[in-house]
Design a protein around this motif. Structure first.
Motif, short mmCIF file in Angstrom:
data_model
loop_
_atom_site.label_atom_id
_atom_site.label_comp_id
_atom_site.label_asym_id
_atom_site.label_seq_id
_atom_site.Cartn_x
_atom_site.Cartn_y
_atom_site.Cartn_z
N LEU A 107 1.09 -1.48 0.01
CA LEU A 107 -0.14 0.09 -0.02
C LEU A 107 0.43 1.53 -0.29
O LEU A 107 2.19 1.42 1.20
CB LEU A 107 -1.26 0.20 1.08
CG LEU A 107 -1.90 -1.66 1.19
CD1 LEU A 107 -2.19 -0.83 3.15
CD2 LEU A 107 -2.71 -0.93 0.14
N ALA A 130 -7.10 -7.16 -0.09
CA ALA A 130 -7.73 -5.31 0.93
C ALA A 130 -8.28 -5.89 2.45
O ALA A 130 -8.41 -5.47 2.86
CB ALA A 130 -9.06 -5.26 -0.45
N LEU A 153 -8.66 1.65 -0.36
CA LEU A 153 -8.13 0.92 -1.95
C LEU A 153 -8.30 1.80 -2.65
O LEU A 153 -9.36 1.00 -3.48
CB LEU A 153 -7.74 -0.04 -1.66
CG LEU A 153 -6.69 -0.82 -0.32
CD1 LEU A 153 -7.03 -0.38 1.49
CD2 LEU A 153 -6.50 -2.19 -0.35
N LEU A 212 -4.43 3.52 -1.12
CA LEU A 212 -4.47 4.02 0.23
C LEU A 212 -4.85 5.67 0.23
O LEU A 212 -3.80 6.43 0.53
CB LEU A 212 -3.51 3.28 1.04
CG LEU A 212 -4.51 3.34 2.76
CD1 LEU A 212 -5.68 3.55 2.63
CD2 LEU A 212 -3.50 3.02 3.55
#
Length: 315
Positions: free
Chosen positions: A143, A201, A215, A241
């Motif tokens: 992320l 996720a 996300l 993110l």
């Protein structure tokens, strides 16, 4: 040839060879130029054809190892897992062949001390080194926050794998409760693929305490094959993110996330540092102090993003 294969230390990285299409990955020479969107991935699920081979000796070993591990760590749970049995390009989609396995089987095959003997048995009996291996599908996601940081946690000491090391959010897709006997094959294939895709996720939400709807631009990067765990596969993803690092830290520190006890600290790695980490960590590996820093999967994922897909860029 369905994969570009690149070796990195104890790992092989598999990049699906895709035809050029809108928003999908394809190959120019030996360089993957992008990452794969959800609509370019599919699953072919068969719990019989794509499950592992077995014999009496291997089953005894699995039971003995599991009994020993449960004695040492009563928190272990033998959940059902999806099994990776290779993949192929069909039309414009990359199709994963998926069976079923379990965490117990993983401990007794891929994670066993004599996994090389099991690989050799597969080569001799089935002309396939992975024939007797559990090979559960793992997932991980790197992320990048709105203010330009990579998100990592330090794994808790009690965890069964990589205790105390830095890692990206990740885990395993869960078949339990997802597959119903009355579903047709087309429905099952789609349900399996959706569970695999969304599980990355979900792991981020469960480990960090964020809302997974934050996300965006999630992409499938490729498959990490851990040769020190008998060819264990992990599907690796990248996502942006849409939160700043301080917001994420505040949510994490509340400790309300489902898997709060699986990590002990949250870290944010600046992009310029993230770019240097693969080279730094590989040098640490040569010096024998590498294990203090992070899991092999994490360094491999960073390298995939930076070297092959160029997604960690300055803004």
């Amino acid at each position: 040839m369905h994969h570009i294969i690149k070796s990195l230390g104890s790992f092989d990285i598999l990049w699906p060879y895709m035809r050029e299409s809108e928003n999908s990955a394809y190959v120019q020479g030996e360089q993957a130029s992008g990452a794969i969107c959800r609509h370019d991935l599919a699953a072919n699920f068969d719990p019989i054809i794509f499950s592992r081979e077995t014999n009496q000796d291997i089953e005894k070993q699995i039971n003995d190892i599991w009994s020993e591990k449960c004695t040492l760590n009563p928190r272990l749970y033998n959940g059902t897992k999806f099994r990776y049995n290779g993949g192929e390009v069909i039309g414009k989609k990359y199709v994963l062949n998926v069976g079923l396995t379990s965490y117990k089987d993983l401990c007794g095959t891929n994670l066993s001390k004599n996994f090389k003997k099991i690989l050799e048995l597969g080569r001799n009996k089935a002309d396939n080194s992975q024939a007797f291996m559990s090979d559960p599908i793992g997932v991980g996601v790197l992320l990048i926050t709105d203010d330009g940081y990579g998100v990592v946690t330090r794994r808790a000491a009690w965890t069964g794998e990589f205790p105390g090391l830095l890692d990206r959010p990740g885990g395993h897709p869960e078949p339990e409760g997802k597959l119903k006997p009355n579903f047709g094959q087309t429905d099952i294939n789609e349900i399996v693929m959706e569970e695999i895709w969304t599980s990355a996720a979900q792991e981020a939400e469960d480990e960090l305490g964020i809302d997974k709807s934050k996300l965006e631009d999630m992409r499938f990067l490729g498959i990490s094959i851990n040769n020190e765990s008998g060819g264990r596969p992990s599907l690796e993803f990248f996502a942006r993110l849409r939160m700043k690092s301080q917001e994420i830290r505040e949510l994490y520190n509340l400790g309300k996330q489902t898997e709060a006890d699986e990590s002990t600290a949250l870290h944010f790695v600046p992009r310029h540092t993230l770019k240097m980490m693969p080279f730094f960590l590989l040098e640490q590996a040569k010096l024998g102090s590498y294990s203090y820093y992070c899991t092999d999967i994490f360094i491999n994922l960073i390298s995939q993003v930076i070297v092959s897909h160029n997604m960690v860029t300055e803004t």
